[in-house]
Design an enzyme around this catalytic site. Structure first.
Site, PDB file in Angstrom:
ATOM      1  N   ASP A   1      24.110  29.024  45.950  1.00 18.90           N
ATOM      2  CA  ASP A   1      25.116  29.523  46.905  1.00 18.90           C
ATOM      3  C   ASP A   1      25.137  28.707  48.187  1.00 18.90           C
ATOM      4  OD1 ASP A   1      25.823  31.549  45.198  1.00 18.90           O
ATOM      5  OD2 ASP A   1      24.625  33.076  46.183  1.00 18.90           O
TER       6      ASP A   1
ATOM      7  N   CYS B   1      36.985  46.626  26.659  1.00 17.45           N
ATOM      8  CA  CYS B   1      36.366  47.432  27.718  1.00 17.45           C
ATOM      9  C   CYS B   1      36.972  47.079  29.082  1.00 17.45           C
ATOM     10  CB  CYS B   1      34.857  47.205  27.745  1.00 17.45           C
ATOM     11  SG  CYS B   1      34.000  48.134  29.053  1.00 17.45           S
TER      12      CYS B   1
ATOM     13  N   CYS C   1      37.646  44.351  48.208  1.00 15.02           N
ATOM     14  CA  CYS C   1      36.318  44.534  47.623  1.00 15.02           C
ATOM     15  C   CYS C   1      35.320  45.042  48.670  1.00 15.02           C
ATOM     16  CB  CYS C   1      35.833  43.204  47.043  1.00 15.02           C
ATOM     17  SG  CYS C   1      34.153  43.249  46.404  1.00 15.02           S
TER      18      CYS C   1
ATOM     19  N   CYS D   1      28.295  46.541  47.054  1.00 18.52           N
ATOM     20  CA  CYS D   1      28.707  47.584  46.107  1.00 18.52           C
ATOM     21  C   CYS D   1      28.321  47.110  44.713  1.00 18.52           C
ATOM     22  CB  CYS D   1      30.213  47.805  46.195  1.00 18.52           C
ATOM     23  SG  CYS D   1      30.870  49.011  45.011  1.00 18.52           S
TER      24      CYS D   1
ATOM     25  N   CYS E   1      28.801  48.888  33.689  1.00 21.34           N
ATOM     26  CA  CYS E   1      28.892  47.940  32.566  1.00 21.34           C
ATOM     27  C   CYS E   1      27.924  48.325  31.441  1.00 21.34           C
ATOM     28  CB  CYS E   1      28.585  46.531  33.045  1.00 21.34           C
ATOM     29  SG  CYS E   1      28.635  45.289  31.723  1.00 21.34           S
TER      30      CYS E   1
END
Length: 388
Positions: free
Chosen positions: A141, A198, A221, A248, A255
């Protein structure tokens, strides 16, 4: 192309994967630098402004799309994953406790950037000891890198509809890192996409930030709003935030592939004591020094005390009616100079006072959670026994 005629690159690739696992990476994959299949989607996402205030996405676009321009002579990208879910993880249960602060699981322990970059550097040095012509550079990152695209091509997993990388055996509770190298290692094959029909992550998102499969509008988001977004949080997203004060995890918690996700062996990823079972009032009352001490070495520190209090005040507004919360907000409002914080404190006070006005005189406040949040909690209890 950097070649050592006597070197068996196939054997070296196998050794690299073994060395990577010995350094604490649960999976190591190798891919070439061609991510052209992701170019148009990224450019469209950028053009529509779905990156919000994250202006770094607008810089070095060519280097992001063409890794060999980021690091000259790069031929391969070694993609790694490191699990971060500890055995004592009970973080999801905080969603039921509306007067407690919910912090995204990845941020409860040590900041992963330095840890993973150090391990990747060690992996590069190990490879260098067996390949004199190696040039390498680690990333976590820390540069314009399409990390999920590389993970997908390297066989680490597939890109889920929530845009995170999913592994059928490990779910998505892991960090990604990359090692750019200049040697022609054999590459791995992508694995088959496993989301099928899904759409749980799409339907559970509190702010409907997954506007369509594989596409996120960061402006909606909660992770973006609580971490990257500066200034006032739009009012339409404050109630859906609930008690989430940093990040979050809803799309991961729901999932199916995360129901039996493996735990990590990294003690550094264990939740910090100061961040576990943290009440909203305690979090709000932290001084700047207390905030810095409690978040030292974590990813949370980067948002600073102002964004921290902004986020906590929203959660306080969403909490069950509390005289203590009201008193706390009023006292803070009298001393606050930041227009942004004042506006959020006032909003939270209105939310609390409205709840108080609608209650009978001797009524006990009822914790009210959204239907999505209730569904998420039921799913967690059924499928994630560690967090029940």
């Amino acid at each position: 192309m950097s070649l050592e005629p006597s070197l068996d690159y196939s054997s070296l690739a196998n050794n690299i994967k073994a060395w990577g696992k010995s350094l604490g990476f649960q999976q190591v994959g190798i891919t070439d630098v061609d991510v052209s299949q992701h170019h148009q989607a990224f450019l469209d996402w950028l053009e529509k402004g779905y990156h919000g205030q994250m202006s770094f996405f607008e810089r070095n676009i060519e280097k992001r799309l063409h890794p060999e321009q980021l690091v000259e002579n790069t031929l391969r990208v070694i993609s790694v994953r490191m699990n971060y879910l500890p055995e004592d993880a009970h973080f999801a249960s905080n969603l039921e406790q509306s007067d407690s602060a919910y912090i995204s699981r990845y941020a409860l322990g040590r900041d992963y950037h330095k840890l993973m970059r150090k391990r990747l550097k060690q992996l590069g040095e190990k490879i260098l000891s067996h390949c004199d012509t190696l040039e390498f550079r680690p990333f976590v990152d820390s540069a314009p890198v399409l990390e999920h695209a590389f993970a997908e091509k390297a066989g680490i997993g597939w890109t889920g509809k929530h845009s995170l990388t999913i592994n059928k055996d490990a779910g998505s509770w892991f960090f990604l890192g990359e090692l750019f190298v200049n040697i022609p290692l054999p590459t791995d094959e992508p694995i088959e996409e496993g989301c099928g029909t899904c759409a749980a992550c799409i339907s559970i998102c509190p702010t409907q930030a997954i506007i369509e499969p594989y596409k996120i509008d960061a402006n909606r988001c909660i992770s973006y709003l609580t971490i990257e977004h500066q200034g006032a949080i739009p009012e339409e997203f404050r109630e859906p935030m609930g008690n989430r004060i940093y990040g979050c995890d809803d799309c991961q918690l729901i999932c199916p592939y995360n129901r039996q996700a493996p735990t990590t062996q990294e003690q550094d990823f264990s939740p910090r004591a100061a961040l576990k079972n943290l009440s909203l009032i305690d979090a709000f009352n932290w001084t700047s020094d207390m905030f810095l001490k409690a978040t030292e070495g974590t990813a949370i520190r980067r948002i600073g005390i102002e964004r921290w209090r902004r986020n906590v005040s929203v959660a306080m507004g969403n909490a069950p009616y509390s005289n203590e919360i009201i008193a706390c907000l009023k006292a803070a409002l009298e001393q606050e100079h930041s227009p942004v914080l004042k506006e959020h404190y006032q909003w939270a006070l209105r939310q609390q006072e409205q709840k108080g006005a609608s209650m009978p005189g001797d009524a006990i406040p009822i914790i009210d959670i959204s239907r999505q949040q209730a569904r998420l909690i039921r799913s967690i209890k059924k499928g994630l026994p560690r967090d029940a």
